[in-house]
Design a protein around this motif. Structure first.
Motif, PDB file in Angstrom:
ATOM      1  N   ALA A 197     -32.851  10.503 101.355  1.00 44.22           N
ATOM      2  CA  ALA A 197     -31.908  10.929 102.390  1.00 44.22           C
ATOM      3  C   ALA A 197     -31.542   9.784 103.330  1.00 44.22           C
ATOM      4  N   ASN A 198     -32.434   8.810 103.465  1.00 49.37           N
ATOM      5  CA  ASN A 198     -32.196   7.640 104.324  1.00 49.37           C
ATOM      6  C   ASN A 198     -31.877   6.403 103.487  1.00 49.37           C
ATOM      7  N   ARG A 199     -31.288   6.636 102.351  1.00 50.21           N
ATOM      8  CA  ARG A 199     -31.040   5.573 101.367  1.00 50.21           C
ATOM      9  C   ARG A 199     -30.227   4.418 101.937  1.00 50.21           C
ATOM     10  N   GLU A 200     -29.139   4.722 102.638  1.00 50.75           N
ATOM     11  CA  GLU A 200     -28.283   3.654 103.151  1.00 50.75           C
ATOM     12  C   GLU A 200     -29.036   2.774 104.148  1.00 50.75           C
ATOM     13  N   GLU A 201     -29.734   3.405 105.083  1.00 53.84           N
ATOM     14  CA  GLU A 201     -30.453   2.637 106.103  1.00 53.84           C
ATOM     15  C   GLU A 201     -31.556   1.797 105.481  1.00 53.84           C
ATOM     16  N   LEU A 202     -32.333   2.382 104.576  1.00 54.75           N
ATOM     17  CA  LEU A 202     -33.434   1.653 103.956  1.00 54.75           C
ATOM     18  C   LEU A 202     -32.925   0.486 103.118  1.00 54.75           C
ATOM     19  N   ALA A 203     -31.847   0.707 102.368  1.00 57.83           N
ATOM     20  CA  ALA A 203     -31.283  -0.380 101.563  1.00 57.83           C
ATOM     21  C   ALA A 203     -30.812  -1.522 102.450  1.00 57.83           C
ATOM     22  N   LEU A 204     -30.157  -1.183 103.549  1.00 62.59           N
ATOM     23  CA  LEU A 204     -29.665  -2.212 104.464  1.00 62.59           C
ATOM     24  C   LEU A 204     -30.825  -2.980 105.100  1.00 62.59           C
ATOM     25  N   TYR A 226     -29.879  -0.613  97.108  1.00 64.53           N
ATOM     26  CA  TYR A 226     -29.395   0.779  97.183  1.00 64.53           C
ATOM     27  C   TYR A 226     -29.661   1.536  95.886  1.00 64.53           C
ATOM     28  N   ASN A 227     -29.336   0.913  94.757  1.00 66.29           N
ATOM     29  CA  ASN A 227     -29.458   1.593  93.465  1.00 66.29           C
ATOM     30  C   ASN A 227     -30.828   1.414  92.821  1.00 66.29           C
ATOM     31  N   GLY A 228     -31.552   0.402  93.244  1.00 62.84           N
ATOM     32  CA  GLY A 228     -32.831   0.114  92.618  1.00 62.84           C
ATOM     33  C   GLY A 228     -34.026   0.403  93.491  1.00 62.84           C
ATOM     34  N   ASP A 229     -34.203  -0.381  94.546  1.00 59.73           N
ATOM     35  CA  ASP A 229     -35.446  -0.357  95.313  1.00 59.73           C
ATOM     36  C   ASP A 229     -35.703   0.991  95.989  1.00 59.73           C
ATOM     37  N   LEU A 239     -42.174  -0.012 108.194  1.00 62.13           N
ATOM     38  CA  LEU A 239     -42.250   0.699 109.467  1.00 62.13           C
ATOM     39  C   LEU A 239     -41.450   1.992 109.425  1.00 62.13           C
ATOM     40  N   LYS A 240     -40.302   1.956 108.767  1.00 64.46           N
ATOM     41  CA  LYS A 240     -39.502   3.175 108.621  1.00 64.46           C
ATOM     42  C   LYS A 240     -40.240   4.212 107.773  1.00 64.46           C
ATOM     43  N   PHE A 241     -40.994   3.753 106.768  1.00 63.46           N
ATOM     44  CA  PHE A 241     -41.790   4.668 105.954  1.00 63.46           C
ATOM     45  C   PHE A 241     -42.788   5.454 106.809  1.00 63.46           C
ATOM     46  N   GLY A 242     -43.396   4.787 107.785  1.00 59.34           N
ATOM     47  CA  GLY A 242     -44.338   5.481 108.651  1.00 59.34           C
ATOM     48  C   GLY A 242     -43.679   6.628 109.392  1.00 59.34           C
ATOM     49  N   ARG A 256     -41.645  15.935  99.971  1.00 62.31           N
ATOM     50  CA  ARG A 256     -40.724  15.871 101.101  1.00 62.31           C
ATOM     51  C   ARG A 256     -40.542  14.420 101.560  1.00 62.31           C
ATOM     52  N   PHE A 257     -41.605  13.651 101.547  1.00 57.60           N
ATOM     53  CA  PHE A 257     -41.540  12.224 101.881  1.00 57.60           C
ATOM     54  C   PHE A 257     -40.572  11.524 100.928  1.00 57.60           C
ATOM     55  N   SER A 258     -40.686  11.806  99.651  1.00 54.74           N
ATOM     56  CA  SER A 258     -39.780  11.220  98.657  1.00 54.74           C
ATOM     57  C   SER A 258     -38.331  11.615  98.938  1.00 54.74           C
ATOM     58  N   GLU A 259     -38.121  12.885  99.266  1.00 51.13           N
ATOM     59  CA  GLU A 259     -36.760  13.353  99.563  1.00 51.13           C
ATOM     60  C   GLU A 259     -36.175  12.643 100.782  1.00 51.13           C
ATOM     61  N   LEU A 260     -37.008  12.396 101.786  1.00 52.16           N
ATOM     62  CA  LEU A 260     -36.525  11.731 102.995  1.00 52.16           C
ATOM     63  C   LEU A 260     -36.196  10.260 102.739  1.00 52.16           C
ATOM     64  N   ILE A 261     -36.934   9.635 101.826  1.00 51.55           N
ATOM     65  CA  ILE A 261     -36.594   8.262 101.452  1.00 51.55           C
ATOM     66  C   ILE A 261     -35.184   8.223 100.876  1.00 51.55           C
TER      67      ILE A 261
END
Length: 495
Positions: A94-101, A115-118, A199-202, A87-92
């Motif tokens: 799901a928040n792809r745009e925010e995390l990439a930015l 976005y496509n890699g990290d 921090l977002k990962f937490g 579920r943690f992986s799925e949420l990463i």
């Protein structure tokens, strides 16, 4: 989808996490001290981030220890840990745009790469170790008939994951995946240049169902928060990726405290060896250019030393220089950009210092050699190739961590191997050859933890990654990474 987003507009509106994440929530730091996060694409301040000190670290450790001893994660059924990590992986994702930015704003890498890699690689890593949880077994040892002996694998306890700024999400996942899968509580300490995604990962871990205290995140300066983790008497392990210099400090901290387990993935000066029998110089040139200019050369295993037979030296350099054109520095928030900025002004100045040292030692730039895009206020260096490099020069021996390639001409196989191994590092290396015999000889001769033949920087979560010599010890990725975060217990039953 990537091209449809106005990333500049998103950058102005995105929320920037800037407080420690401890015991399942964002909290204020005890000292109130902060450090500034700067967007390296244009040099502007983004926000001030809490700078955790030893007292904050102690709070995080106590939270992690409480969770570990309570067994809310360490004694959770493997299938349940698997479910939460998936579920943690799925949420990463799901928040792809925010995390990439957030990643691009912190470190200046192209938004397309983030976005496509990290983001994708971090999610895949967490999922891989989630799936491995119930696939790793203990042993029944061969002992006397009247004895039954079990060899069991147990979590260490509290793991400090101290990660660098070049691939913040990926490097965090390389530690979090195996450490959490094996039942440890983890304190993640991101580099001060790149705290946002950690921090977002937490936050996402709690949303996934991970109990409070199992994953705490403490932003802070390395010599304060990182040192506090290294010296803490209740931290059982430090998994560190970063410079060899800092890795040596963690070795000292272990000896000065509780002999905590240390896993180190450190610096590199990887050789790209091109033999005279290489039958595809175009492929070699493309692999070599990507191997040093991708991520602006800020890669621990970057192929920064080109060791090339003098018979093909000039022809190959011409081809690499042509390939380098696609890595012209550009706006990190532009989806067409292939190479962004350096992570900071300090890192840019460090790389420019090495370029000056190369010139002073007599090496000659074939292309590049300077700062560009100064009008943006950002920290950009153009792809740089030096010829006339001797292996004893500073630019050939020290890790530059920038888009700088040093070409060293050699005569024949034996000189190529001797030159390739003439370094304190041993993280990775590559050989380009048309001879099967020479490919096998080179793979055995190169003193490195990873060797590529007629390719560069290929990877898989199923394959271990780590180095020899002063590039560290212990392995990330693969099932072998789980060894770092577990202890073996032998249990004897008499009957």
């Amino acid at each position: 989808m990537l091209q449809e987003i106005d990333w500049h507009a998103r950058a102005k509106a995105v929320a920037l996490p800037n407080r420690p994440f401890i015991d399942g929530q964002y909290v204020d730091s005890l000292s109130g001290e902060t450090f500034a996060c700067i967007y390296p694409g244009d040099g502007r301040p983004l926000t001030d981030v809490a700078s955790c000190n030893a007292a904050d670290v102690d709070v995080a450790v106590r939270s992690a220890r409480k969770a570990f001893e309570a067994g809310v994660w360490s004694r959770m059924a493997p299938a349940d840990r698997r479910r939460i990590l998936l579920r943690f992986s799925e949420l990463i994702l799901a928040n792809r745009e925010e995390l990439a930015l957030l990643e691009t704003l912190n470190v200046g890498k192209p938004i397309a790469n983030a976005y496509n890699g990290d983001v994708v690689s971090a999610a895949a890593c967490i999922a891989w170790y989630a799936e491995a949880i119930d696939k790793v077994y203990g042993e029944v040892a061969a002992t006397a008939y009247d004895m039954t002996t079990l060899v069991m694998r147990e979590p260490l306890g509290i793991v400090a994951a101290v990660v660098p700024w070049n691939y913040p999400m990926s490097m965090a996942a390389w530690k979090l995946g195996p450490a959490l899968a094996t039942g440890n509580s983890v304190i993640l300490k991101p580099a001060e240049q790149s705290p946002f995604t950690a921090l977002k990962f937490g936050e996402l871990a709690i949303e996934a169902g991970m109990p409070p205290g199992v994953l705490n995140v403490v932003p802070g300066l390395g010599h304060i928060a990182g040192k506090a983790l290294g010296l803490h008497m209740d931290v059982d392990c430090v998994g560190f990726t970063g410079s060899t210099e800092v890795g040596k400090y963690f070795m000292q901290y272990s000896g000065q405290s509780n002999i905590k387990r240390i896993g180190l993935e450190l610096g590199g000066k990887s050789p790209q060896v091109v033999l005279a029998d290489c039958d595809d110089l175009d492929a070699a040139a493309a692999g070599i250019a990507a191997g040093i200019f991708a991520n602006t050369g800020q890669v621990c295993n970057a192929g920064s030393r080109l060791i090339v037979d003098e018979k093909i030296h000039d022809q190959l350099l011409e081809k690499i220089a042509a390939q380098a054109k696609v890595f012209a520095p550009g706006d990190p928030l532009d989806t067409a950009t292939r190479m962004g900025s350096m992570v900071s002004e300090e890192q840019m100045d460090r790389v420019l210092g090495y370029i000056d040292a190369g010139r002073a030692d007599g090496a000659r730039p074939v292309i590049g050699g300077g700062r560009v895009k100064t009008e943006t206020g950002g920290f950009y260096i153009e792809p740089t190739i030096f010829e006339g490099v001797r292996n004893d020069m500073k630019i050939a021996q020290e890790e530059i961590f920038g888009p700088v390639l040093s070409a060293i001409p050699v005569k024949g196989f034996d000189e190529a191997m001797a030159t390739a191994n003439d370094t304190v590092y041993g993280l990775a290396g590559a050989v380009w050859t048309g001879s099967v015999k020479n490919a096998h000889r080179a793979a055995k001769s190169l003193r490195a933890g990873v060797v590529w033949v007629n390719c560069f920087d290929r990877g898989s979560l199923a394959v271990p990654f780590g180095g020899f010599k002063q590039s560290g010890f212990g392995r990330d990725k693969s099932l072998h990474a789980m060894d770092k975060y577990t202890d073996l217990k032998a249990v004897w039953f008499a009957h």
